[in-house]
Enzyme design. Structure first.
Site, PDB file in Angstrom:
ATOM      1  N   CYS A  81       0.803  -1.219   0.000  1.00  0.00           N
ATOM      2  CA  CYS A  81       0.000   0.000   0.000  1.00  0.00           C
ATOM      3  C   CYS A  81       0.839   1.274   0.000  1.00  0.00           C
ATOM      4  CB  CYS A  81      -0.930   0.003   1.196  1.00  0.00           C
ATOM      5  SG  CYS A  81      -2.088  -1.389   1.204  1.00  0.00           S
ATOM      6  N   CYS A 214     -13.643   0.960   6.798  1.00  0.00           N
ATOM      7  CA  CYS A 214     -12.653   0.195   6.027  1.00  0.00           C
ATOM      8  C   CYS A 214     -12.530   0.800   4.623  1.00  0.00           C
ATOM      9  CB  CYS A 214     -13.078  -1.265   5.900  1.00  0.00           C
ATOM     10  SG  CYS A 214     -13.395  -2.098   7.471  1.00  0.00           S
ATOM     11  N   SER A 215     -11.316   0.934   4.138  1.00  0.00           N
ATOM     12  CA  SER A 215     -11.127   1.449   2.781  1.00  0.00           C
ATOM     13  C   SER A 215     -11.573   0.399   1.770  1.00  0.00           C
ATOM     14  CB  SER A 215      -9.664   1.817   2.551  1.00  0.00           C
ATOM     15  OG  SER A 215      -8.823   0.693   2.757  1.00  0.00           O
ATOM     16  N   HIS A 344      -8.988   3.508  -2.423  1.00  0.00           N
ATOM     17  CA  HIS A 344      -7.627   3.017  -2.169  1.00  0.00           C
ATOM     18  C   HIS A 344      -7.151   2.074  -3.266  1.00  0.00           C
ATOM     19  CE1 HIS A 344      -4.052   1.793  -0.222  1.00  0.00           C
ATOM     20  NE2 HIS A 344      -4.524   0.832   0.544  1.00  0.00           N
TER      21      HIS A 344
END
Length: 395
Positions: A81, A214-215, A344
């Site tokens: 990430c 939560c992404s 994301h």
């Protein structure tokens, strides 16, 4: 030699399979926007680091070919990430080291619907690059049939609750703020506004984290043009933002020795990277006006407050509910909506943070604008592990 961001661009972040496009289409859009923003042509670019996690090797070349076929070096970058910020860091190093005067940093991701598995590119938890991290979690908290990354951060949230008394309402306050901010971001995947009660009432992913904390998985791309001072002077570029300090930290023995999921998800990495970035910039958190940080889950925003020095350990929940991290407070954190609401796409995230901060420091963020912003901070972290902290300063 100093390095400056001269131009930025990004696509809208979208739910996978929403739009009929390929990853090179995303790069054409985001990269083209960054070049136009910098007011330069692609044939002036000397090197290109390209970040992504889910496409095959040399996908960076295939994507960049949409911008031009000039024969310059293209580097494929993958750091989970933290991939986007890693591409930016390589661009800065190339410029500061004198290897190039104009570098285009790109990041993109074309993802599949549904939750991430045990690590980018790995369908086998035992073979995952973060298997050691999951082992620490399993030893203390067990292992359930919910998404493993969500379990890991949920375990960190429970530890924070047990250790400091952090409440579910404080965790939900982070997500409510970021969803509220994203309502004014045309590039955000989600633009709906929720209050704390609505966040808590959403379907549970893994206790205490609901879906709205939560992404999501996302498609999208982002880009930044990084130039030297002499290039900027030669081309009479304006709207520059200085990369005043930047650092990456990776795992140490502390990550695993304590047996704590707070350590496993990277709080020590973030703290170390922040300290180094502050030292290199000659600035501290007290000088920062606006922050884009890695809220992959609401708890990670709280952990990052502490790692960046915004509050003492254990005080982040109170900071979140105090209003200190939104408009009218001490800092504005994630004016873009953050990962939770903006989206994301792993390879693009760090560069999208950069784009938002550049717009903020130029005064170009429209309804999201943080009044008088002069110093911005980006925090991008990937399990496995890498944390990149970047301090940006208006010129």
């Amino acid at each position: 030699m100093k390095a400056y961001v001269a131009g930025v661009g990004m696509t809208r972040f979208e739910k996978p399979e929403t739009r009929d496009w390929q990853y090179w289409d995303m790069v054409r859009e985001a990269g083209g926007a960054a070049l136009a923003d910098a007011r330069i042509e692609y044939d002036e670019v000397e090197q290109v680091p390209v970040g992504y996690c889910f496409q095959p090797s040399t996908a960076g070349q295939r994507a960049v070919y949409e911008l031009g076929l000039t024969g310059i070096p293209v580097y494929n970058v993958s750091n989970n990430c933290a991939t986007g910020a890693t591409a930016l860091m390589l661009a800065r190093q190339l410029v500061e080291g004198g290897a190039a005067d104009c570098v285009l940093a790109l990041g993109f991701e074309k993802m599949s619907r549904g939750s991430l598995g045990g690590g980018a590119g790995s369908g086998d938890l035992a073979a995952s690059p973060v298997a050691r991290h999951y082992g620490v979690m399993a030893a203390r908290h067990g292992f359930a049939r919910t998404p493993p990354t969500a379990q890991l951060f949920a375990a960190a949230a429970r530890e924070h609750q047990e250790r400091y008394g952090t409440t579910e309402a404080q965790l939900a306050a982070v997500a409510a703020k970021n969803h509220r901010h994203s309502a004014h971001n045309p590039c955000a995947q989600f633009r709906d506004v929720y209050d704390i009660a609505g966040i808590r009432a959403a379907p549970m992913v893994h206790p205490p984290l609901t879906r709205l904390q939560c992404s999501p998985t996302s498609d999208g791309a982002a880009a930044a043009v990084v130039v030297s001072e002499r290039f900027a002077e030669r081309r009479s570029l304006t709207g520059l933002v200085e990369i005043a300090g930047q650092a990456m930290a990776t795992d140490t023995e502390q990550t695993f020795a304590s047996g704590s999921c707070i350590d496993v998800v990277g709080q020590p990495l973030s703290r170390a990277a922040a300290r180094q970035a502050y030292d290199r910039a000659g600035l501290g958190i007290e000088d920062v006006d606006v922050i884009e940080l890695h809220d992959c889950f609401s708890v990670n925003e709280l952990l990052t407050y502490e790692a960046l020095g915004m509050c003492e350990p254990g005080e982040s929940g109170k900071l979140a509910e105090s209003g200190a991290t939104t408009y009218g407070g001490r800092w504005v954190v994630n004016p873009s909506g953050g990962l939770i609401s903006k989206g994301h796409p792993l390879g693009a995230t760090g560069l999208a943070q950069t784009a938002e901060l550049v717009w903020q420091l130029r005064g170009e963020a429209a309804r999201r604008q943080v009044e008088g912003a002069r110093v911005g901070l980006a925090h991008n972290i990937g399990l496995g592990g890498a944390a990149v902290v970047t301090v940006l300063k208006a010129v």
